[in-house]
Design a protein around this motif. Structure first.
Motif, PDB file in Angstrom:
ATOM      1  N   VAL A  80      28.167 -30.757 -19.708  1.00 33.38           N
ATOM      2  CA  VAL A  80      26.853 -30.473 -19.122  1.00 33.38           C
ATOM      3  C   VAL A  80      26.208 -29.297 -19.859  1.00 33.38           C
ATOM      4  O   VAL A  80      25.006 -29.320 -20.168  1.00 33.38           O
ATOM      5  N   ALA A  84      22.674 -29.257 -21.856  1.00 33.89           N
ATOM      6  CA  ALA A  84      21.641 -28.272 -21.544  1.00 33.89           C
ATOM      7  C   ALA A  84      21.247 -27.472 -22.790  1.00 33.89           C
ATOM      8  O   ALA A  84      20.061 -27.216 -23.032  1.00 33.89           O
ATOM      9  N   ARG A 111      25.301 -28.545 -10.143  1.00 31.52           N
ATOM     10  CA  ARG A 111      24.973 -28.138 -11.521  1.00 31.52           C
ATOM     11  C   ARG A 111      24.183 -29.251 -12.212  1.00 31.52           C
ATOM     12  O   ARG A 111      23.228 -28.988 -12.958  1.00 31.52           O
ATOM     13  N   GLU A 115      20.379 -28.972 -13.731  1.00 28.54           N
ATOM     14  CA  GLU A 115      19.976 -29.302 -15.102  1.00 28.54           C
ATOM     15  C   GLU A 115      18.877 -30.351 -15.119  1.00 28.54           C
ATOM     16  O   GLU A 115      17.982 -30.308 -15.989  1.00 28.54           O
ATOM     17  N   ARG A 118      15.772 -28.540 -14.418  1.00 29.62           N
ATOM     18  CA  ARG A 118      15.397 -27.763 -15.610  1.00 29.62           C
ATOM     19  C   ARG A 118      14.734 -28.669 -16.655  1.00 29.62           C
ATOM     20  O   ARG A 118      13.734 -28.295 -17.277  1.00 29.62           O
TER      21      ARG A 118
END
Length: 345
Positions: A80, A84, A111, A115, A118
């Motif tokens: 991950v 990212a 998480r 992401e 984001r």
């Protein structure tokens, strides 16, 4: 050989890397997909998330040890992070705070949500696992947040989740929740009067619509007026001690348990009480029977007969004879053990 360019085609390769604890290989799989033009969000949701679900299933079936599950989870987290870092989007929207409930240690699913948010332009602060409510509220007082996204994987945390949601609301920050702890259909989120999202895209859609985020029915917890939940929580230690004494009397061979075996046993006895209390909190016996069915499957895969769970439920029911809702849920749980292959006691 041409590298897979679709997440589902890369699934086997990625899972094999998790099985072999091959961190570099796993990162090569995800970066290969990204290099081939697969969107970062698809890599996260169509590869990493389902692979991690399979990791959990293999642990539950006793095919993987706790150590293997932890190693695989760490590698998924590194994957991950690689996605990212590769995408590195710049925020164009407000701040979203993402956190796990206090006592909740399953940090990878939130998480992934963080992401995805984001990637969709939000400025995301990910606070990680087990965030105490007071610390979260203190953070919200120092940083202006558009919304808070809270994750809960275990229904036994629902009472704490409700307190955390209310603490955020007192700070005038809207909340969206997610995770299996709220039910596969979000039923317990609705009972607590909070917006629920089934997945990361759903959470992204909710936080983008502030009116929908705040437009939720009030909590439906009038049943808590009978004080059964509070009394049950106060008696937790006493209940576990009595269950241990009952087990020693009923199964003398447990006197030969190792300290590790006793830790696991008392842990399971405590989980039964915690899930029962959560079921009483939201007034839903299905929460408890779902847990009992899961516990029986886990224990039988490890050689523990389902009848031992039924016997413990019977003991708790006798001790809690003055707790009508808890008694009803324990009876439903005992029936679930029979359906799972247990012996009626």
């Amino acid at each position: 050989m041409t590298a897979p360019t679709e997440p589902y085609r890369a699934f086997g390769d990625f899972l094999a890397c998790l099985e072999e604890a091959d961190e570099y290989g796993a990162i090569e799989v995800v970066t290969g997909l990204l290099d081939a033009g697969v969107p970062a969000e698809r890599v996260l949701l169509d590869l990493v998330a389902p692979a991690q679900s399979e990791v959990g299933e293999r642990w539950a079936r006793n095919e993987w040890s706790v150590a293997q599950e932890h190693a695989a989870t760490h590698i998924s987290e590194r994957a991950v992070a690689a996605v990212a870092g590769y995408a590195a989007p710049r925020p164009t929207r407000g701040r979203i705070v993402v956190a796990c409930m206090d006592g909740e240690w399953h940090a990878l699913p939130p998480r992934l949500v963080a992401e995805v948010l984001r990637l969709r332009g939000w400025q995301v602060t990910f606070l990680g696992a087990s965030v105490p409510a007071a610390h979260l509220v203190s953070y919200l007082h120092r940083h202006d947040a558009h919304a808070v996204a809270l994750a809960c994987a275990l229904p036994m945390r629902l009472p704490q989740a409700h307190r955390m949601v209310e603490a955020c609301r007192r700070s005038d920050v809207p909340v969206v929740v997610g995770g299996r702890g709220f039910g596969v259909d979000g039923r317990w989120a609705r009972r607590l009067g909070v917006a629920w999202a089934p997945d990361a895209p759903g959470a992204a859609g909710l936080v983008a619509d502030e009116r929908a985020l705040r437009r939720v029915p009030p909590a439906d917890l009038s049943h808590l007026a009978d004080d059964e939940y509070a009394s049950l929580v106060k008696r937790r230690g006493e209940l576990i001690d009595s269950a241990v004494a009952d087990l020693r009397a009923r199964v003398p061979s447990v006197g030969e348990y190792t300290p590790a075996q006793w830790d696991a046993t008392t842990g399971d006895l405590g989980y039964i009480v915690d899930f029962l209390a959560a079921a009483v909190y939201v007034d839903d016996g299905e929460l408890f029977t779902d847990f009992v069915t899961w516990l029986v499957a886990i224990l039988t895969s490890r050689g523990v007969p389902a009848g031992s769970v039924a016997a413990t439920l019977g003991h708790y029911r006798r001790v809690l004879r003055d707790f009508p809702r808890a008694g009803r849920f324990l009876a439903l749980g005992a029936a679930a053990t029979v359906a799972s292959g247990g012996v009626r006691h």
